[in-house]
Design a protein around this motif. Structure first.
Motif, PDB file in Angstrom:
ATOM      1  N   ASN A 109      -1.721  -1.543 -17.387  1.00 38.16           N
ATOM      2  CA  ASN A 109      -0.990  -0.666 -16.483  1.00 38.16           C
ATOM      3  C   ASN A 109       0.128  -0.015 -17.291  1.00 38.16           C
ATOM      4  N   SER A 110       1.207   0.380 -16.624  1.00 35.76           N
ATOM      5  CA  SER A 110       2.334   1.006 -17.330  1.00 35.76           C
ATOM      6  C   SER A 110       3.651   0.358 -16.921  1.00 35.76           C
ATOM      7  N   PHE A 111       3.619  -0.942 -16.646  1.00 33.11           N
ATOM      8  CA  PHE A 111       4.846  -1.649 -16.301  1.00 33.11           C
ATOM      9  C   PHE A 111       5.827  -1.584 -17.476  1.00 33.11           C
ATOM     10  N   SER A 112       7.114  -1.438 -17.159  1.00 39.96           N
ATOM     11  CA  SER A 112       8.133  -1.302 -18.193  1.00 39.96           C
ATOM     12  C   SER A 112       9.270  -2.295 -17.946  1.00 39.96           C
ATOM     13  N   ASN A 113      10.351  -2.123 -18.701  1.00 43.15           N
ATOM     14  CA  ASN A 113      11.495  -3.045 -18.679  1.00 43.15           C
ATOM     15  C   ASN A 113      11.074  -4.402 -19.261  1.00 43.15           C
ATOM     16  N   SER A 114      11.888  -5.400 -19.036  1.00 43.62           N
ATOM     17  CA  SER A 114      11.641  -6.709 -19.643  1.00 43.62           C
ATOM     18  C   SER A 114      10.800  -7.591 -18.731  1.00 43.62           C
ATOM     19  N   VAL A 115      10.296  -8.667 -19.320  1.00 44.64           N
ATOM     20  CA  VAL A 115       9.624  -9.702 -18.522  1.00 44.64           C
ATOM     21  C   VAL A 115      10.709 -10.427 -17.728  1.00 44.64           C
ATOM     22  N   PRO A 116      10.635 -10.436 -16.392  1.00 44.14           N
ATOM     23  CA  PRO A 116      11.730 -11.032 -15.605  1.00 44.14           C
ATOM     24  C   PRO A 116      11.895 -12.524 -15.896  1.00 44.14           C
ATOM     25  N   PRO A 117      13.126 -12.959 -16.233  1.00 46.92           N
ATOM     26  CA  PRO A 117      13.358 -14.389 -16.508  1.00 46.92           C
ATOM     27  C   PRO A 117      12.953 -15.294 -15.354  1.00 46.92           C
ATOM     28  N   SER A 118      13.037 -14.782 -14.125  1.00 53.14           N
ATOM     29  CA  SER A 118      12.726 -15.603 -12.952  1.00 53.14           C
ATOM     30  C   SER A 118      11.280 -16.048 -12.911  1.00 53.14           C
ATOM     31  N   ILE A 119      10.432 -15.443 -13.749  1.00 55.51           N
ATOM     32  CA  ILE A 119       9.014 -15.820 -13.753  1.00 55.51           C
ATOM     33  C   ILE A 119       8.846 -17.277 -14.177  1.00 55.51           C
ATOM     34  N   ALA A 120       9.841 -17.801 -14.886  1.00 55.12           N
ATOM     35  CA  ALA A 120       9.787 -19.202 -15.328  1.00 55.12           C
ATOM     36  C   ALA A 120       9.824 -20.171 -14.159  1.00 55.12           C
ATOM     37  N   ASN A 121      10.152 -19.681 -12.960  1.00 58.49           N
ATOM     38  CA  ASN A 121      10.182 -20.547 -11.777  1.00 58.49           C
ATOM     39  C   ASN A 121       8.798 -20.827 -11.215  1.00 58.49           C
ATOM     40  N   LEU A 122       7.784 -20.126 -11.724  1.00 57.91           N
ATOM     41  CA  LEU A 122       6.429 -20.277 -11.187  1.00 57.91           C
ATOM     42  C   LEU A 122       5.752 -21.484 -11.838  1.00 57.91           C
ATOM     43  N   LYS A 123       5.998 -22.638 -11.295  1.00 62.13           N
ATOM     44  CA  LYS A 123       5.536 -23.894 -11.900  1.00 62.13           C
ATOM     45  C   LYS A 123       4.039 -24.129 -11.740  1.00 62.13           C
ATOM     46  N   LYS A 161       0.822  -1.214   0.000  1.00 58.28           N
ATOM     47  CA  LYS A 161       0.000   0.000   0.000  1.00 58.28           C
ATOM     48  C   LYS A 161       0.852   1.258   0.000  1.00 58.28           C
ATOM     49  N   SER A 162       1.957   1.253   0.750  1.00 57.62           N
ATOM     50  CA  SER A 162       2.792   2.452   0.841  1.00 57.62           C
ATOM     51  C   SER A 162       3.519   2.759  -0.462  1.00 57.62           C
ATOM     52  N   SER A 163       3.608   1.756  -1.386  1.00 57.86           N
ATOM     53  CA  SER A 163       4.241   1.975  -2.691  1.00 57.86           C
ATOM     54  C   SER A 163       3.296   2.637  -3.686  1.00 57.86           C
ATOM     55  N   ILE A 164       2.066   2.869  -3.261  1.00 58.64           N
ATOM     56  CA  ILE A 164       1.060   3.503  -4.112  1.00 58.64           C
ATOM     57  C   ILE A 164       0.847   4.937  -3.633  1.00 58.64           C
ATOM     58  N   LYS A 165       0.806   5.853  -4.568  1.00 58.77           N
ATOM     59  CA  LYS A 165       0.645   7.268  -4.219  1.00 58.77           C
ATOM     60  C   LYS A 165      -0.691   7.481  -3.515  1.00 58.77           C
ATOM     61  N   PRO A 166      -0.681   8.043  -2.300  1.00 58.56           N
ATOM     62  CA  PRO A 166      -1.932   8.266  -1.553  1.00 58.56           C
ATOM     63  C   PRO A 166      -2.954   9.105  -2.327  1.00 58.56           C
ATOM     64  N   ASN A 188      -5.154  -0.307 -13.849  1.00 60.49           N
ATOM     65  CA  ASN A 188      -4.719   0.761 -12.958  1.00 60.49           C
ATOM     66  C   ASN A 188      -3.531   1.475 -13.602  1.00 60.49           C
ATOM     67  N   ASN A 189      -2.705   2.126 -12.806  1.00 63.78           N
ATOM     68  CA  ASN A 189      -1.569   2.875 -13.353  1.00 63.78           C
ATOM     69  C   ASN A 189      -0.259   2.508 -12.661  1.00 63.78           C
ATOM     70  N   PHE A 190      -0.061   1.224 -12.387  1.00 66.19           N
ATOM     71  CA  PHE A 190       1.217   0.787 -11.835  1.00 66.19           C
ATOM     72  C   PHE A 190       2.311   0.966 -12.894  1.00 66.19           C
ATOM     73  N   TYR A 191       3.500   1.332 -12.451  1.00 68.40           N
ATOM     74  CA  TYR A 191       4.597   1.563 -13.393  1.00 68.40           C
ATOM     75  C   TYR A 191       5.890   0.977 -12.818  1.00 68.40           C
ATOM     76  N   GLY A 192       6.968   1.096 -13.590  1.00 72.65           N
ATOM     77  CA  GLY A 192       8.237   0.517 -13.165  1.00 72.65           C
ATOM     78  C   GLY A 192       8.341  -0.947 -13.550  1.00 72.65           C
ATOM     79  N   PRO A 193       9.413  -1.621 -13.145  1.00 71.74           N
ATOM     80  CA  PRO A 193       9.602  -3.028 -13.523  1.00 71.74           C
ATOM     81  C   PRO A 193       8.695  -3.978 -12.753  1.00 71.74           C
ATOM     82  N   ILE A 194       8.460  -5.135 -13.349  1.00 74.04           N
ATOM     83  CA  ILE A 194       7.799  -6.228 -12.625  1.00 74.04           C
ATOM     84  C   ILE A 194       8.855  -6.870 -11.731  1.00 74.04           C
TER      85      ILE A 194
END
Length: 383
Positions: A136-150, A36-41, A112-118
């Motif tokens: 949303n507005s997520f940027s950068n690449s798709v994190p390779p570690s997501i492949a660990n989510l079996k 919650k604190s990472s979201i602009k009040p 929503n309007n989340f931004y920055g990397p995943i």
């Protein structure tokens, strides 16, 4: 008297133990507070789910009368299992500490309007089954570690600003059934895809090069392929339409130069719809598409096709929509299209056809000028 006091103490102790056990883990409370604190009040409306997140109350304790009224679901063992936000226009980053919600099965932050990397820390959510970050507005690449989510069954990252190539290792995501990465800025080619994928959508990106058989090897359940509006090029080879469960294909608005299609090997092929329009496909109309028994919709609009329209298409009872306009097809179109035998709609216009009845909707738009057709056929008149 002694027994009564002992009973009272026993019941009080039991109540204390239950109360102690019936609370959210401190690590999960910290994760929710960080989230919650990472979201602009200023982007948290008073009527929204997040506005009700007041940490003077325990997030998982019932009843939720005034605090934590929505956006959060807990299990009977007081573990956070779902985080599903309302589309209230929240703006902020996604806290990496969300990885502390280790029993999370659904994470949905769509619209929503989340931004920055995943955050790559999402790979710690081993129970996660549904991950939706759409619109949303997520940027950068798709994190390779997501492949660990079996355990992950569905990913929707569509309508963000993700860039770079898709990570290798996605083929290890053995539970993944649906992958939607449409409307991003992804580049490169497709990696080897998850083996149990049913729906693949990477529309409106910047994928390039030919489609490789190695990317699709072993995909026996793939039904829907949506790869339109990219830069895919080269030849679409025969193996593609032999994917055993294939039903719908959309490769429109790419740069494909050729299509090689063999007769289906099984009579019960499920292929229903094919869209290859707005490419650079040359050669004759692929007649073998007419051999697919359930084919209902076919579009090869605005390519560079030549030659006559095979009569097999006009006799095909399953065919309902046929768009061949904007090519250089010549000869006389099959009469069945205009005799009432065929109930197909669509367009044969803007070709080099002769005797296409102007009274038929199929013949709109008008055919190309004779001079254009002669030039396309090396100076010979269309016939």
């Amino acid at each position: 008297m002694f027994n009564a006091i002992s009973l009272f103490l026993h019941l009080s102790l039991s109540s204390l133990i239950i109360t102690t056990q019936s609370t959210t883990l401190p690590s999960e409370i910290s994760a929710l507070q960080s989230f919650k604190s990472s979201i602009k009040p200023s982007t948290v409306p008073s009527y929204s789910c997040l506005a009700s997140w007041n940490f003077t109350s325990d997030p998982c304790s019932l009843p939720h009368i005034t605090h934590f009224t929505c956006g959060l679901t807990c299990s009977k063992s007081f573990r956070v299992t779902q985080l599903t936000l309302d589309p209230a226009g929240y703006s902020g980053t996604l806290s990496p500490l969300i990885s502390k919600l280790t029993q999370l099965t659904i994470l949905d932050l769509a619209d929503n309007n989340f931004y920055g990397p995943i955050p790559s820390s999402l790979s710690s959510l081993h129970s996660l089954q549904t991950l939706i970050l759409r619109s949303n507005s997520f940027s950068n690449s798709v994190p390779p570690s997501i492949a660990n989510l079996k355990s992950l069954q569905s990913i929707d990252f569509s309508r963000n600003s993700l860039s770079g190539s898709l990570p290798n290792g996605m083929n290890f995501m053995i539970s993944l059934r649906r992958l939607d990465l449409s409307f991003n800025k992804l580049t490169g080619s497709l990696p080897k895809l998850p083996p149990n994928l049913v729906e693949l959508a990477v529309k409106s990106n910047s994928l390039s090069g030919p489609l490789s058989k190695s990317s699709f090897d072993g995909l026996t359940q793939l039904e829907v392929i949506e790869l339109s509006e990219n830069w895919l090029a080269g030849t679409l080879q025969p193996w593609f339409f032999f994917l055993p469960a294939l039903q719908q294909v959309n490769l429109a608005n790419n740069s494909l130069a050729r299509v090689e299609i063999w007769q289906p090997t099984k009579v019960n092929s499920d292929l229903v719809a094919v869209d290859l329009s707005f490419n650079k496909i040359e050669g004759n109309l692929p007649i073998n598409l007419s051999g697919y028994p359930l084919l209902s919709s076919m579009s090869l609009r605005y390519n560079r096709l030549r030659g006559p329209i095979p009569g097999e298409f006009s006799k095909k009872q399953s065919l309902r929509r046929l768009f061949l306009d904007g090519n250089f097809l010549n000869g006389t179109p099959p009469g069945n299209f205009f005799s009432g035998v065929s109930s197909v709609s669509g367009s044969l216009g803007d070709n080099c056809l002769s005797s296409c009845p102007v009274s038929s909707q199929l013949c709109l738009k008008s055919q190309k000028p004779t001079s254009v057709c002669r030039q396309a056929y090396g100076g010979k008149s269309r016939s």
